[in-house]
Design a protein around this motif. Structure first.
Motif, PDB file in Angstrom:
ATOM      1  N   PHE A  85      34.634 -20.732  10.892  1.00 38.94           N
ATOM      2  CA  PHE A  85      33.275 -20.832   9.870  1.00 38.94           C
ATOM      3  C   PHE A  85      33.979 -21.154   8.582  1.00 38.94           C
ATOM      4  CE2 PHE A  85      29.564 -18.121  11.733  1.00 38.94           C
ATOM      5  CZ  PHE A  85      29.635 -18.903  12.988  1.00 38.94           C
ATOM      6  N   ASP A  86      34.907 -20.367   8.262  1.00 37.56           N
ATOM      7  CA  ASP A  86      35.724 -20.393   7.024  1.00 37.56           C
ATOM      8  C   ASP A  86      36.014 -21.691   6.700  1.00 37.56           C
ATOM      9  OD1 ASP A  86      36.926 -19.568   4.443  1.00 37.56           O
ATOM     10  OD2 ASP A  86      38.996 -19.553   5.504  1.00 37.56           O
ATOM     11  N   LEU A  87      36.630 -22.331   7.850  1.00 38.34           N
ATOM     12  CA  LEU A  87      37.099 -23.795   7.420  1.00 38.34           C
ATOM     13  C   LEU A  87      36.207 -24.903   7.205  1.00 38.34           C
ATOM     14  CD1 LEU A  87      40.119 -23.540  10.113  1.00 38.34           C
ATOM     15  CD2 LEU A  87      40.430 -23.788   7.679  1.00 38.34           C
ATOM     16  N   ALA A  88      35.026 -24.693   7.930  1.00 40.88           N
ATOM     17  CA  ALA A  88      33.692 -25.486   8.257  1.00 40.88           C
ATOM     18  C   ALA A  88      33.169 -25.174   6.609  1.00 40.88           C
ATOM     19  CB  ALA A  88      32.732 -25.023   9.238  1.00 40.88           C
ATOM     20  N   ARG A  89      33.273 -24.035   6.163  1.00 38.40           N
ATOM     21  CA  ARG A  89      32.399 -23.802   4.878  1.00 38.40           C
ATOM     22  C   ARG A  89      33.257 -24.531   3.706  1.00 38.40           C
ATOM     23  NH1 ARG A  89      28.055 -23.047   4.864  1.00 38.40           N
ATOM     24  NH2 ARG A  89      27.977 -20.784   5.360  1.00 38.40           N
ATOM     25  N   ARG A  90      34.574 -24.557   3.976  1.00 36.01           N
ATOM     26  CA  ARG A  90      35.498 -25.143   3.053  1.00 36.01           C
ATOM     27  C   ARG A  90      35.156 -26.805   2.955  1.00 36.01           C
ATOM     28  NH1 ARG A  90      41.519 -22.305   3.565  1.00 36.01           N
ATOM     29  NH2 ARG A  90      40.518 -20.196   3.208  1.00 36.01           N
ATOM     30  N   ALA A  91      34.936 -27.141   4.193  1.00 32.84           N
ATOM     31  CA  ALA A  91      34.575 -28.644   4.119  1.00 32.84           C
ATOM     32  C   ALA A  91      33.241 -29.054   4.116  1.00 32.84           C
ATOM     33  CB  ALA A  91      35.022 -29.018   5.554  1.00 32.84           C
ATOM     34  N   GLY A  92      32.216 -28.011   3.607  1.00 34.07           N
ATOM     35  CA  GLY A  92      31.123 -28.451   3.201  1.00 34.07           C
ATOM     36  C   GLY A  92      30.114 -28.711   4.537  1.00 34.07           C
ATOM     37  N   LEU A  93      30.349 -28.119   5.693  1.00 34.58           N
ATOM     38  CA  LEU A  93      29.574 -28.340   6.892  1.00 34.58           C
ATOM     39  C   LEU A  93      28.720 -27.006   6.976  1.00 34.58           C
ATOM     40  CD1 LEU A  93      32.089 -30.179   7.792  1.00 34.58           C
ATOM     41  CD2 LEU A  93      31.858 -29.429   9.927  1.00 34.58           C
TER      42      LEU A  93
END
Length: 325
Positions: free
Chosen positions: A158-166
């Motif tokens: 979730f955290d990594l997706a949020r950082r990538a704008g997903l």
């Protein structure tokens, strides 16, 4: 809130299990009377991936499978459906793949084997190996969150997706048998819901998240007030209420002659996401998801029952409906 326009890239990264489903054969047979079974790809996340691919999208799965014949069956099935499995890794030892023995009946008995489940062995290092920028959205089912280390891995994703704008899509998918207690499930689901841009669940699941089955719809509304872009509150035969920051839409369903209820939720989400990827309105996306669900419950299996784009269009053009909301 992530930009849902990114969904138009039509490439979905999905967290969660791929399993083997065994259906008593022929349809209508009880498990205890069966002399043969039909084997097919199962597991909610793999089913959603199959639905998306059948409808013209791309889907990649992140999970673990057992390092045995059943795990290899699942890998072969993922290949057969065209689901990207570069992030599906085998795990040895005592871990075993998810297995479901199911009946094709309107009131089916199902036996789910989940002890020592291989998919719960997914780790943070595995989700950190993914290039999130290559995808249009992250999809997570609630089952992924039921145990460790899978739960921590999912929240790291979730955290990594949020950082990538997903955009993050959360399918509540509450299975009580997977959780150590209802209290833990409520706490974890609340955390996941607060982090998600699109939340899909039925009336029981939203009610469970709210801590009161009479407050499920209000819980869906609350999640949107707190920042979600879409909450879809499914009500079975009564249709769905879809909430966005700007509107609340009530829709009906497509009546069909059902063989069994299984697979409906997975097909709905696949059809819903495929329609959003085509830049259709939220209301139309819900209705297309409902039509996809109606098709699946009229067929044997889950993944193999998912409609193609041509089959969905033919159903919509020839079938009466939807019912009044």
């Amino acid at each position: 809130m992530a930009d849902l326009a990114r969904l138009k890239g039509n490439s979905f990264l999905i967290l969660g299990r791929a399993g083997m489903d065994l259906y008593a054969d022929p349809p209508g047979t009880r498990t205890e009377d069966a002399r043969s079974f039909t084997a097919c790809l199962g597991g909610s996340s793999a089913n959603i991936a199959a639905a998306i691919v059948r409808l013209g999208g791309q889907a990649a799965l992140v999970t673990r499978v057992s390092d045995d014949a059943v795990g290899r069956f699942c890998l072969a099935e993922l290949d057969r459906y065209g689901i990207d499995r570069r992030h599906v890794t085998p795990v040895g030892g005592e871990a075993r793949n998810s297995l479901a023995v199911v009946e094709t009946r309107t009131e089916p008995a199902s036996v789910i084997y989940r002890n020592g489940a291989a998919d719960f062995e997914m780790t943070e290092s595995e989700v950190e190996a993914v290039d999130y920028a290559a995808y249009s959205a992250l999809v997570c089912t609630g089952t992924v969150l039921a145990a460790e280390p899978s739960r921590s891995a999912a929240f790291r994703a979730f955290d990594l997706a949020r950082r990538a704008g997903l955009p993050i899509v959360f399918d509540v998918d509450y299975r009580p048998y997977s959780w150590p207690s209802p209290e833990v499930a409520t706490q974890v689901y609340s955390r996941a819901g607060a982090l998600s841009d699109v939340i899909v669940g039925n009336d029981v699941e939203f009610g469970f998240m709210a801590g009161d089955y009479g407050l499920g719809l209000e819980k869906a509304r609350e999640l949107v007030r707190q920042g979600a872009a879409i909450a879809v509150y499914k009500r079975g035969e009564a249709g769905a209420v879809t909430i966005t920051p700007n509107a609340e839409v009530t829709t009906g369903i497509y009546a069909t002659e059902a063989l069994k209820p299984t697979g409906a939720g997975d097909s709905f989400l696949g059809g819903f996401l495929a329609a959003l990827a085509q830049d259709r309105s939220v209301e139309e996306a819900v209705l297309r998801g409902s039509a996809a669900a109606a098709i699946v419950v009229s067929r044997v299996g889950c993944a193999p029952a998912m409609p193609t784009t041509a089959e969905l269009e033919d159903f919509l053009s020839s079938h009466a409906g939807p019912t009044a909301a």
